[in-house]
Scaffold this motif. Structure first.
Motif, PDB file in Angstrom:
ATOM      1  N   GLU A  56       0.843  -1.198   0.000  1.00 28.75           N
ATOM      2  CA  GLU A  56       0.000   0.000   0.000  1.00 28.75           C
ATOM      3  C   GLU A  56       0.879   1.249   0.000  1.00 28.75           C
ATOM      4  OE1 GLU A  56      -3.964  -1.749   2.262  1.00 28.75           O
ATOM      5  OE2 GLU A  56      -2.557  -0.542   3.423  1.00 28.75           O
ATOM      6  N   SER A  57       0.342   2.335  -0.558  1.00 30.47           N
ATOM      7  CA  SER A  57       1.167   3.536  -0.537  1.00 30.47           C
ATOM      8  C   SER A  57       0.634   4.589   0.406  1.00 30.47           C
ATOM      9  CB  SER A  57       1.395   4.112  -1.935  1.00 30.47           C
ATOM     10  OG  SER A  57       0.299   3.898  -2.743  1.00 30.47           O
ATOM     11  N   VAL A  58       1.584   5.371   0.899  1.00 24.94           N
ATOM     12  CA  VAL A  58       1.270   6.483   1.786  1.00 24.94           C
ATOM     13  C   VAL A  58       1.650   7.761   1.051  1.00 24.94           C
ATOM     14  CG1 VAL A  58       1.559   5.232   3.961  1.00 24.94           C
ATOM     15  CG2 VAL A  58       3.569   6.254   2.884  1.00 24.94           C
ATOM     16  N   CYS A  59       0.808   8.773   1.177  1.00 24.51           N
ATOM     17  CA  CYS A  59       1.060  10.036   0.490  1.00 24.51           C
ATOM     18  C   CYS A  59       1.391  11.083   1.547  1.00 24.51           C
ATOM     19  CB  CYS A  59      -0.178  10.427  -0.306  1.00 24.51           C
ATOM     20  SG  CYS A  59       0.013  11.951  -1.214  1.00 24.51           S
ATOM     21  N   LEU A  60       2.582  11.678   1.424  1.00 22.85           N
ATOM     22  CA  LEU A  60       3.072  12.602   2.453  1.00 22.85           C
ATOM     23  C   LEU A  60       2.710  14.031   2.065  1.00 22.85           C
ATOM     24  CD1 LEU A  60       6.679  11.057   2.693  1.00 22.85           C
ATOM     25  CD2 LEU A  60       4.557  10.224   3.744  1.00 22.85           C
ATOM     26  N   PHE A  61       1.784  14.630   2.770  1.00 22.39           N
ATOM     27  CA  PHE A  61       1.353  15.997   2.466  1.00 22.39           C
ATOM     28  C   PHE A  61       2.174  16.998   3.274  1.00 22.39           C
ATOM     29  CE2 PHE A  61      -2.372  13.629   0.945  1.00 22.39           C
ATOM     30  CZ  PHE A  61      -2.589  14.261  -0.274  1.00 22.39           C
ATOM     31  N   TYR A  62       3.268  17.475   2.642  1.00 26.05           N
ATOM     32  CA  TYR A  62       4.191  18.380   3.338  1.00 26.05           C
ATOM     33  C   TYR A  62       3.540  19.675   3.827  1.00 26.05           C
ATOM     34  CZ  TYR A  62       7.700  15.221   1.359  1.00 26.05           C
ATOM     35  OH  TYR A  62       8.434  14.116   1.017  1.00 26.05           O
ATOM     36  N   PRO A  63       2.666  20.326   3.021  1.00 26.85           N
ATOM     37  CA  PRO A  63       2.095  21.588   3.517  1.00 26.85           C
ATOM     38  C   PRO A  63       1.261  21.383   4.790  1.00 26.85           C
ATOM     39  CG  PRO A  63       1.665  21.322   1.158  1.00 26.85           C
ATOM     40  CD  PRO A  63       2.199  20.015   1.650  1.00 26.85           C
ATOM     41  N   SER A  64       0.656  20.216   4.898  1.00 29.15           N
ATOM     42  CA  SER A  64      -0.125  19.934   6.099  1.00 29.15           C
ATOM     43  C   SER A  64       0.805  19.805   7.308  1.00 29.15           C
ATOM     44  CB  SER A  64      -0.930  18.651   5.891  1.00 29.15           C
ATOM     45  OG  SER A  64      -1.532  18.250   7.101  1.00 29.15           O
ATOM     46  N   ALA A  65       1.900  19.061   7.149  1.00 32.12           N
ATOM     47  CA  ALA A  65       2.862  18.902   8.246  1.00 32.12           C
ATOM     48  C   ALA A  65       3.362  20.260   8.713  1.00 32.12           C
ATOM     49  CB  ALA A  65       4.033  18.033   7.785  1.00 32.12           C
ATOM     50  N   ASN A  66       3.521  21.186   7.768  1.00 31.62           N
ATOM     51  CA  ASN A  66       4.073  22.494   8.112  1.00 31.62           C
ATOM     52  C   ASN A  66       3.051  23.459   8.706  1.00 31.62           C
ATOM     53  OD1 ASN A  66       6.616  21.688   7.444  1.00 31.62           O
ATOM     54  ND2 ASN A  66       6.551  22.526   5.359  1.00 31.62           N
ATOM     55  N   ARG A  67       1.829  22.971   8.910  1.00 28.11           N
ATOM     56  CA  ARG A  67       0.829  23.741   9.660  1.00 28.11           C
ATOM     57  C   ARG A  67       0.379  22.927  10.883  1.00 28.11           C
ATOM     58  NH1 ARG A  67       1.968  26.862   6.071  1.00 28.11           N
ATOM     59  NH2 ARG A  67       0.626  28.367   5.009  1.00 28.11           N
ATOM     60  N   ASP A  68       1.170  21.936  11.255  1.00 26.73           N
ATOM     61  CA  ASP A  68       0.763  21.044  12.343  1.00 26.73           C
ATOM     62  C   ASP A  68       0.791  21.796  13.668  1.00 26.73           C
ATOM     63  OD1 ASP A  68       0.497  19.031  14.266  1.00 26.73           O
ATOM     64  OD2 ASP A  68       1.515  17.554  13.005  1.00 26.73           O
ATOM     65  N   GLU A  69      -0.376  21.907  14.298  1.00 21.19           N
ATOM     66  CA  GLU A  69      -0.472  22.698  15.530  1.00 21.19           C
ATOM     67  C   GLU A  69       0.269  22.033  16.694  1.00 21.19           C
ATOM     68  OE1 GLU A  69      -2.756  20.887  13.547  1.00 21.19           O
ATOM     69  OE2 GLU A  69      -3.863  22.753  13.229  1.00 21.19           O
ATOM     70  N   GLU A  70       0.630  20.771  16.552  1.00 20.65           N
ATOM     71  CA  GLU A  70       1.417  20.135  17.611  1.00 20.65           C
ATOM     72  C   GLU A  70       2.901  20.493  17.528  1.00 20.65           C
ATOM     73  OE1 GLU A  70       0.710  16.087  19.386  1.00 20.65           O
ATOM     74  OE2 GLU A  70      -0.313  15.872  17.447  1.00 20.65           O
ATOM     75  N   VAL A  71       3.303  21.092  16.402  1.00 22.43           N
ATOM     76  CA  VAL A  71       4.719  21.400  16.187  1.00 22.43           C
ATOM     77  C   VAL A  71       4.966  22.906  16.133  1.00 22.43           C
ATOM     78  CG1 VAL A  71       6.667  21.113  14.576  1.00 22.43           C
ATOM     79  CG2 VAL A  71       5.039  19.236  14.933  1.00 22.43           C
ATOM     80  N   PHE A  72       4.038  23.635  15.524  1.00 26.54           N
ATOM     81  CA  PHE A  72       4.234  25.065  15.323  1.00 26.54           C
ATOM     82  C   PHE A  72       3.244  25.855  16.164  1.00 26.54           C
ATOM     83  CE2 PHE A  72       5.538  22.880  11.466  1.00 26.54           C
ATOM     84  CZ  PHE A  72       6.826  23.365  11.303  1.00 26.54           C
ATOM     85  N   GLU A  73       3.760  26.867  16.848  1.00 21.14           N
ATOM     86  CA  GLU A  73       2.874  27.764  17.564  1.00 21.14           C
ATOM     87  C   GLU A  73       2.190  28.660  16.542  1.00 21.14           C
ATOM     88  OE1 GLU A  73       4.238  30.428  20.925  1.00 21.14           O
ATOM     89  OE2 GLU A  73       5.199  28.477  21.359  1.00 21.14           O
ATOM     90  N   GLN A  74       0.908  28.818  16.645  1.00 18.95           N
ATOM     91  CA  GLN A  74       0.145  29.628  15.684  1.00 18.95           C
ATOM     92  C   GLN A  74       0.578  29.346  14.252  1.00 18.95           C
ATOM     93  OE1 GLN A  74       0.806  33.641  17.695  1.00 18.95           O
ATOM     94  NE2 GLN A  74      -1.406  33.580  17.393  1.00 18.95           N
ATOM     95  N   PRO A  75       0.341  28.121  13.796  1.00 17.51           N
ATOM     96  CA  PRO A  75       0.852  27.711  12.479  1.00 17.51           C
ATOM     97  C   PRO A  75       0.330  28.544  11.316  1.00 17.51           C
ATOM     98  CG  PRO A  75      -0.692  26.075  13.359  1.00 17.51           C
ATOM     99  CD  PRO A  75      -0.400  27.038  14.458  1.00 17.51           C
ATOM    100  N   PHE A  76      -0.824  29.180  11.497  1.00 18.72           N
ATOM    101  CA  PHE A  76      -1.385  29.962  10.391  1.00 18.72           C
ATOM    102  C   PHE A  76      -0.977  31.431  10.445  1.00 18.72           C
ATOM    103  CE2 PHE A  76      -3.779  26.093  10.069  1.00 18.72           C
ATOM    104  CZ  PHE A  76      -3.875  25.923   8.688  1.00 18.72           C
ATOM    105  N   LYS A  77       0.036  31.704  11.271  1.00 22.53           N
ATOM    106  CA  LYS A  77       0.564  33.054  11.313  1.00 22.53           C
ATOM    107  C   LYS A  77       1.876  33.096  10.519  1.00 22.53           C
ATOM    108  CE  LYS A  77       2.068  36.480  14.604  1.00 22.53           C
ATOM    109  NZ  LYS A  77       2.621  36.641  15.923  1.00 22.53           N
ATOM    110  N   PHE A  78       2.010  34.059   9.628  1.00 21.08           N
ATOM    111  CA  PHE A  78       3.242  34.249   8.857  1.00 21.08           C
ATOM    112  C   PHE A  78       4.152  35.146   9.685  1.00 21.08           C
ATOM    113  CE2 PHE A  78       5.541  36.750   5.487  1.00 21.08           C
ATOM    114  CZ  PHE A  78       6.309  35.708   4.989  1.00 21.08           C
ATOM    115  N   ASP A  79       5.232  34.573  10.199  1.00 24.01           N
ATOM    116  CA  ASP A  79       6.074  35.274  11.160  1.00 24.01           C
ATOM    117  C   ASP A  79       7.544  35.072  10.786  1.00 24.01           C
ATOM    118  OD1 ASP A  79       7.538  36.158  13.299  1.00 24.01           O
ATOM    119  OD2 ASP A  79       6.686  34.742  14.754  1.00 24.01           O
ATOM    120  N   ILE A  80       8.159  36.108  10.219  1.00 24.16           N
ATOM    121  CA  ILE A  80       9.519  35.942   9.689  1.00 24.16           C
ATOM    122  C   ILE A  80      10.566  35.781  10.792  1.00 24.16           C
ATOM    123  CG2 ILE A  80       9.022  37.165   7.531  1.00 24.16           C
ATOM    124  CD1 ILE A  80      10.682  39.529   8.726  1.00 24.16           C
TER     125      ILE A  80
END
Ligand code: HEM
Ligand code: SF4
Lengths: 419, 64
Positions: A321-345
C-alpha cells in the motif's frame, strides 16, 4: 471560512487538480484530517488508492525508513485524468525514484556541489542574475511577477550550474514548464498532457545527449561535466540514468524555487507588517527565508510504498500500500508550530519539512535557500511598494503548488539608489 | 551514550554542529566528525536534538 462541520470524510477532496487551481491548498481539509483522521484511506476516481498522511511526526517517521517505505514503485499520487495505460518502461530513472542502495551511490556523484560549502561560491553569480532581472522591471509600474521575476531567477541559476549557454535558456524554460505543468492547459503544447510531457522530455534528453558528448571530451567546471564523467559503483553512469539526472536537476530546482519566491512575495503583500519588519531588520533574512519556505511549502506531496506490513499512529498499513506525504499539512501542524497559520519571519524554532527529510532530503535545499536569501534581500532593498493588480492564477497541479500569474503594481528602485 | 554519524548519508548541512558544537564538527570534507565518541550524559538532550534536526537523519544515538 466555512465551519468545520461542513466537511466530512466522505466528501473531502485533497488530490483533485481542479481543487488546487481554484482554491489553492486545501488547508481546511488538511486541518480537519490532522484532527480527526491523520492516517486516512483515500479512494478517488481515476486514482490508485492511498493513505493520506497529514501529521509532521508521521511524515518524519516514514521518511526515516527508506527501506521500509520505497520511492520506486510510486513516486507520487497522480490523478489519471486521461485514463492513460501504465507505461511498461518508466520514462526516467533518477534520484527520486531510486531506493537504497543505488540511490546513495547516485546521489554522491553530485552531492558535494550542493552542500553549504558547495553552494557558497555561487552567491556572486546569483546576485548578478537577480540584480539583472530586477533591473529589467525597474521603471515599470506593473509586471507579472511570475513571468517577469520569479520564474527567471531559478532557471538562470540552474542553467548556469549546468553550464547551459544563455542562448538556450528560453528553450529550457519551455521544456520545464511543459513537463511539470503538463496537466495545465496553458502549458500544453501537444493535444494531451502526456504528449506534452513526452515531447518536452525528449527535447531535454536530446539537448543533454549532445552536451554530454562535448563534456566527455572537454570537461568543464559545471555539473553537466560532473555527471557525464561520474562513476557509480566504479562504473560510468549509463546513458538513460545520466539523462534522467539532468532532467531531474532542471525540473526539481525550477518550479519549486519559483513558487517559493512568488508565494513569498504574496505573503508579504498580505502581511505588510512583516515586510516592514524585514526592511528594517535585514539580519532577519535567514529566518524569513525559512518562514517563506514553510509558509509556501511548494512541494505538495510525494508518496512511498510499504515493503512490509507496518503501523503508523495505530493504523495498520499493508505491504504494497502507498502512503502520500502531504508536506504543507505537516508544516501547519499545531502540535509542532505555535500559531501555524501566522506568517512570522522571526519564527524560531522553525522545524518545517518543506524540503523533506532523510534519504531523499532535497538535494538543492542549500541552493534554494541561497537563492531566496539573495532575492528577498534585494527586494527588501529595492521594492518600495507592491500590491496585487489583478487575480492570482494558480497552476492546475496537485504536485507542485504553483502560481502561474501574479500581476502586481509596484515601485522598484534602481540598484544604485538602493545601495 | 554512544553517537554515530553515518558518513555515507551526511552531507555537511551543519545542523549538528550548530546544535551541539562540543560534539560535532563539519570539516573540509563536508562531513560531520565526532569530537567526543561518548559524550557525557548531561549532553544527551542536545545530541538527541541534533539527531532529530539532521536533515539527512545521519546521526544515531544509543545507550551504551
Ligand atoms: C524552495 C525550493 C525547493 C523545495 C521546496 C524543494 C522540495 C523538495 C522535496 C520535498 C524533495 C523530496 C524530499 C523527500 O522525499 O524527503 C526534494 C527533492 C529534491 N530536490 Fe528539491 N526543493 C526545492 C529546490 C530545489 C533546488 C533548487 C534543486 C536544485 C537542483 C532541487 C533538487 C532536488 C533533487 C535533486 C531532489 C531529489 C533528491 C533525492 O531523491 O535524493 N530542489 N525537493
Ligand atoms: S546535520 Fe546531519 S547531514 Fe548535516 S552535517 Fe550534521 S550529520 Fe551531517
Amino acid at each position: 471560512m466555512e465551519t468545520e462541520s461542513a466537511l466530512s470524510l466522505e466528501s473531502l477532496n485533497i488530490i483533485g487538480p481542479d481543487h488546487y487551481a481554484k482554491n489553492g491548498y486545501p488547508h481546511r481539509e488538511w486541518t480537519y484530517l490532522r484532527k480527526h483522521k491523520p492516517v486516512f484511506w483515500c479512494e478517488y476516481p481515476k486514482t490508485d488508492p492511498f493513505w493520506a498522511i497529514t501529521k509532521h511526526a508521521d511524515i518524519i517517521q516514514i521518511s526515516k525508513q527508506p527501506r521500509l517505505f520505497l520511492n520506486g514503485p510510486r513516486l507520487l499520487v497522480f490523478v489519471n485524468e486521461m485514463g492513460l495505460e501504465r507505461s511498461p518502461t518508466p520514462p526516467f530513472r533518477h534520484l527520486l525514484d531510486m531506493d537504497p542502495p543505488d540511490h546513495g551511490e547516485y546521489r554522491a556523484v553530485v552531492s558535494r556541489r550542493f552542500t553549504p560549502r558547495g553552494v557558497r561560491p555561487l552567491q556572486p553569480e546569483i546576485e548578478n542574475i537577480t540584480r539583472q532581472v530586477l533591473d529589467d522591471v525597474t521603471g515599470r509600474d506593473k509586471c507579472d511577477f511570475v513571468l517577469d521575476v520569479s520564474s527567471k531567477i531559478p532557471l538562470a541559476v540552474i542553467a548556469e550550474l549546468l553550464g547551459v549557454p544563455h542562448k538556450d535558456w528560453e528553450q529550457l524554460f519551455r521544456w520545464t514548464n511543459e513537463t511539470i505543468g503538463g496537466g495545465d492547459p496553458e502549458f500544453q503544447a501537444g493535444t494531451t498532457a502526456q504528449e506534452t510531457m513526452d515531447r518536452s522530455r525528449l527535447g531535454l534528453f536530446q539537448y543533454f545527449t549532445d552536451m554530454v558528448v562535448e563534456r566527455m571530451k572537454h570537461p568543464a567546471n559545471d555539473i553537466t561535466s560532473v555527471v557525464a564523467n561520474g562513476k557509480v559503483n566504479g562504473q560510468p553512469i549509463p546513458q538513460f540514468e545520466m539523462l534522467s539526472y539532468y532532467f531531474l536537476l532542471v525540473v526539481a530546482g525550477n518550479e519549486t524555487t519559483r513558487n517559493a519566491t512568488t508565494g513569498g512575495l504574496l505573503a508579504f503583500i498580505e502581511h505588510p507588517d512583516q515586510w516592514q519588519k524585514l526592511k528594517r531588520n535585514p539580519e532577519l533574512i535567514d529566518s524569513a527565508v525559512e518562514e517563506i519556505v514553510r509558509w509556501t511549502t511548494p512541494v505538495i506531496q510525494f508518496a512511498r510504498t510499504a515493503t512490509e506490513d507496518t503501523v503508523i499512529r495505530g493504523q495498520k498499513i499493508k505491504a504494497g500500500e502507498s502512503v502520500c506525504l502531504f508536506y504543507p499539512s505537516a508544516n501547519r501542524d499545531e502540535e509542532v508550530f505555535e500559531q501555524p497559520f501566522k506568517f512570522d519571519i522571526g519564527r524560531d524554532p522553525n522545524p518545517h519539512i518543506a524540503f523533506g527529510l532523510g534519504e531523499h532530503f532535497c538535494l538543492g535545499a542549500n541552493l534554494a535557500r541561497l537563492e531566496l536569501k539573495v532575492i528577498f534581500s534585494q527586494l527588501a532593498q529595492r521594492l518600495d511598494h507592491a500590491e496585487l493588480a489583478g487575480p492570482v492564477e494558480r497552476l492546475r497541479s496537485s504536485f507542485v503548488g504553483g502560481i502561474k500569474h501574479m500581476p502586481i503594481r509596484m515601485k522598484m528602485k534602481p540598484a544604485a539608489a538602493a545601495a | 551514550m554512544k553517537v554515530v554519524v553515518d558518513q555515507k548519508l551526511c552531507e555537511g548541512n551543519t545542523k549538528c554542529q550548530q546544535t551541539a558544537p562540543e560534539v560535532f564538527e563539519v570539516r573540509d570534507d563536508d562531513k560531520s566528525h565526532l569530537l567526543i565518541d561518548n559524550p557525557p550524559e548531561r549532553m544527551r538532550e542536545k545530541v538527541k536534538l541534533a539527531a532529530k534536526l539532521c536533515p539527512r537523519q545521519a546521526i544515531t544515538v544509543s545507550d551504551d
